[in-house]
Design an enzyme around this catalytic site. Structure first.
Site, PDB file in Angstrom:
ATOM      1  CG  ASP A  11      -1.601   1.223   1.544  1.00 49.38           C
ATOM      2  OD1 ASP A  11      -2.250   1.740   0.615  1.00 49.38           O
ATOM      3  OD2 ASP A  11      -1.523   1.719   2.699  1.00 49.38           O
ATOM      4  CG  LEU A  12       1.249   3.918  -2.805  1.00 47.90           C
ATOM      5  CD1 LEU A  12       0.732   4.802  -3.934  1.00 47.90           C
ATOM      6  CD2 LEU A  12       2.762   3.718  -2.938  1.00 47.90           C
ATOM      7  CG  ASP A  13      -1.997   7.467   1.121  1.00 46.91           C
ATOM      8  OD1 ASP A  13      -0.990   7.907   0.550  1.00 46.91           O
ATOM      9  OD2 ASP A  13      -3.165   7.733   0.770  1.00 46.91           O
ATOM     10  CD1 TRP A  20      -4.169   8.410   4.163  1.00 42.24           C
ATOM     11  CD2 TRP A  20      -5.600   9.853   5.107  1.00 42.24           C
ATOM     12  NE1 TRP A  20      -4.902   7.723   5.107  1.00 42.24           N
ATOM     13  CE2 TRP A  20      -5.782   8.570   5.695  1.00 42.24           C
ATOM     14  CE3 TRP A  20      -6.394  10.923   5.538  1.00 42.24           C
ATOM     15  CZ2 TRP A  20      -6.730   8.343   6.697  1.00 42.24           C
ATOM     16  CZ3 TRP A  20      -7.332  10.687   6.524  1.00 42.24           C
ATOM     17  CH2 TRP A  20      -7.499   9.410   7.087  1.00 42.24           C
ATOM     18  CE  LYS A 100      -5.459  -0.735  -0.847  1.00 46.02           C
ATOM     19  NZ  LYS A 100      -4.248  -0.420  -0.115  1.00 46.02           N
TER      20      LYS A 100
HETATM   21 MG   LIG Z   1      -2.744   3.050   3.680  1.00 43.14          MG
END
Ligand SMILES: [Mg+2]
Length: 162
Positions: A11-13, A20, A100
């Site tokens: 994931d990124l954030d 975010w 997801k």
């Molecule tokens: Mg996240």
């Protein structure tokens, strides 16, 4: 022999960086004169400390690395991946809103791998719950991805799929 995943997704954030990208910072991003990444307000944008080394090492070890993010700030997220120089590590970037399970169905189609061959790192429990349904082993991230967390995650995976 220790069982290893073929694909590791992130994931990124709050997994690779501590914000975010769609609310806490202001895209577009760029590098300033000293090579720091900044946003529109001139704020310094940093990832979690150990992330660059972790990605580099996993890539060197031959894992297929991918991103699975549900942010709506797709352009900004792509810019940050590129500005950090991570586009050389990630083979596939699935970045768009929604459950997801969609992201992982795409990863499965694109790679031909089974869900059981994938390991995922994400900070949100709801994503872990969703991915449990299709059998993607997910490690919950507390304070960003670290060497130790990845080591533990790989161990957990090996125990589950031995
Ligand atoms: Mg996240």
């Amino acid at each position: 022999m220790t069982k290893k995943p073929k694909l590791i997704a992130f994931d990124l954030d709050y997994t690779l960086w501590p914000f975010w990208v769609d609310t806490h910072v202001d895209p577009p991003f760029r590098k300033d004169g000293s090579g720091d990444i900044i946003d529109m307000q001139g704020r310094n944008i940093k990832c979690y400390k150990e992330v660059p080394e972790v990605l580099k090492r996993l890539h060197t070890e031959g894992y297929l690395l991918t991103v699975a993010s549900r942010t709506s700030e797709i352009d900004g997220a792509l810019q940050l991946v590129k500005l950090h120089g991570w586009d050389k590590y990630f083979s596939i970037l699935e970045i768009y809103p929604g459950c997801k399970i969609t992201h992982f169905n795409k990863l499965k189609t694109k790679t031909g791998l089974d869900f059981s061959e994938m390991l995922f790192f994400d900070d949100e429990h709801r994503n872990k719950i969703d991915l449990q349904k299709i059998g993607v082993h997910t490690i919950l991230v507390k304070d960003g991805v670290t060497e130790n967390l990845v080591k533990d995650g790989l161990q957990e995976y090996a125990q589950r799929f031995q």
